[in-house]
Design an enzyme around this catalytic site. Structure first.
Site, short mmCIF file in Angstrom:
data_model
loop_
_atom_site.label_atom_id
_atom_site.label_comp_id
_atom_site.label_asym_id
_atom_site.label_seq_id
_atom_site.Cartn_x
_atom_site.Cartn_y
_atom_site.Cartn_z
N ASP A 56 -37.82 69.58 -12.46
CA ASP A 56 -36.64 70.33 -12.86
C ASP A 56 -36.12 69.88 -14.21
O ASP A 56 -36.55 68.87 -14.77
CB ASP A 56 -35.53 70.14 -11.80
CG ASP A 56 -35.87 70.82 -10.48
OD1 ASP A 56 -36.65 71.79 -10.50
OD2 ASP A 56 -35.35 70.38 -9.44
N TYR A 65 -42.47 59.48 -6.68
CA TYR A 65 -41.27 59.57 -7.52
C TYR A 65 -40.46 58.30 -7.39
O TYR A 65 -40.49 57.62 -6.35
CB TYR A 65 -40.39 60.75 -7.10
CG TYR A 65 -40.85 62.11 -7.54
CD1 TYR A 65 -40.40 62.66 -8.75
CD2 TYR A 65 -41.72 62.86 -6.76
CE1 TYR A 65 -40.80 63.92 -9.16
CE2 TYR A 65 -42.13 64.12 -7.16
CZ TYR A 65 -41.67 64.64 -8.36
OH TYR A 65 -42.08 65.89 -8.76
#
Length: 249
Positions: free
Chosen positions: A51, A109
């Site tokens: 994003d 992540y």
């Protein structure tokens, strides 16, 4: 011939990875630079989407071109043309059917939290001044490994066909002056990591119990989970592939 390109980027200036109209993205910058230097149209397929504002320490994409005479020289020239916040670390020839997205077996992540105001983390970590119960946050993180349906942490009104993900790791550690959440899975839903972190922070702040976390997951309702934490603290750190897709050096 098909190639993989390995690269990293600092996401502050970009509206995520994927090309979009009227917004600057990492994919757009890389495709334009490759096309210019190779003098042929180049389209990239990334390992996934990040994003707006999210960073990547390791990202891959595949592309097809007629042939690259000197891959190391192309890397050097690409890095010379690319802006300072995008860097290429390698270009690799792969099998003709290798796919950067579908062949990825795991993705990892990290999310960074700092608890003292520090200008050097202004664009790289989320600042929380209140005390956090790290033990409770790790207990709550371990609960995630019991589940596979994470609809409650997915971006609302998404078009995905399944909310199933196989988590392999979810834990908080202290690394110097940074509190780091590391999570590994076969795939992730849009906004999933930031929503998970927001929920675990509520546990650390005493606003949500361990039982409450399980209720949220079982509800499959995004509105019951915590708020999404800011993108600036999120990093894609590793994408893993099976060894058989790698070919010549």
């Amino acid at each position: 011939m098909r190639y993989f390109v390995a690269f990293s980027y600092f996401g502050k200036s970009y509206h995520g990875w994927q090309k979009q109209p009227n917004a600057l993205t990492v994919q757009q910058v890389l495709e334009e630079t490759f096309s210019t230097l190779l003098r042929q149209p180049v389209e990239l397929m990334g390992a996934g989407r990040t994003d707006a504002g999210v960073h990547a320490r390791q990202m891959y994409a595949h592309f097809e071109v007629d042939g690259i005479a000197d891959k190391e020289d192309l890397c050097y020239r690409m890095n010379s043309f690319l802006p300072d916040d995008i860097a290429i670390s390698g270009i690799y020839e792969v099998q003709d059917d290798a796919h950067a997205r579908f062949d990825a077996e795991e993705r990892t992540y990290e999310y960074w939290i700092v608890q003292e105001k520090n200008p050097f983390y202004m664009d790289t970590a989320h600042y929380i001044k209140y005390g956090l119960d790290l033990d409770k946050m790790n207990e709550a993180a371990s609960l995630l490994l019991k589940y596979t349906d994470f609809e409650c942490f997915s971006k609302s009104n998404t078009d995905v066909k399944t909310f199933l993900c196989k988590l392999k790791k979810a834990e908080w550690t202290i690394q110097g002056d940074v509190l780091v959440f590391t999570i590994t899975a076969d795939r992730f839903l849009r906004n999933m990591v930031r929503a998970i972190v927001g929920t675990l922070l509520e546990v650390g702040l005493g606003k949500c119990t361990l039982a409450g976390v399980e209720e949220i997951i079982n509800s499959k309702d995004r509105s019951k989970a915590g708020v999404s934490v800011p993108a600036k603290g999120l990093y894609l750190t590793k994408v893993s592939y099976p060894s058989h897709i790698k070919l010549k050096s």
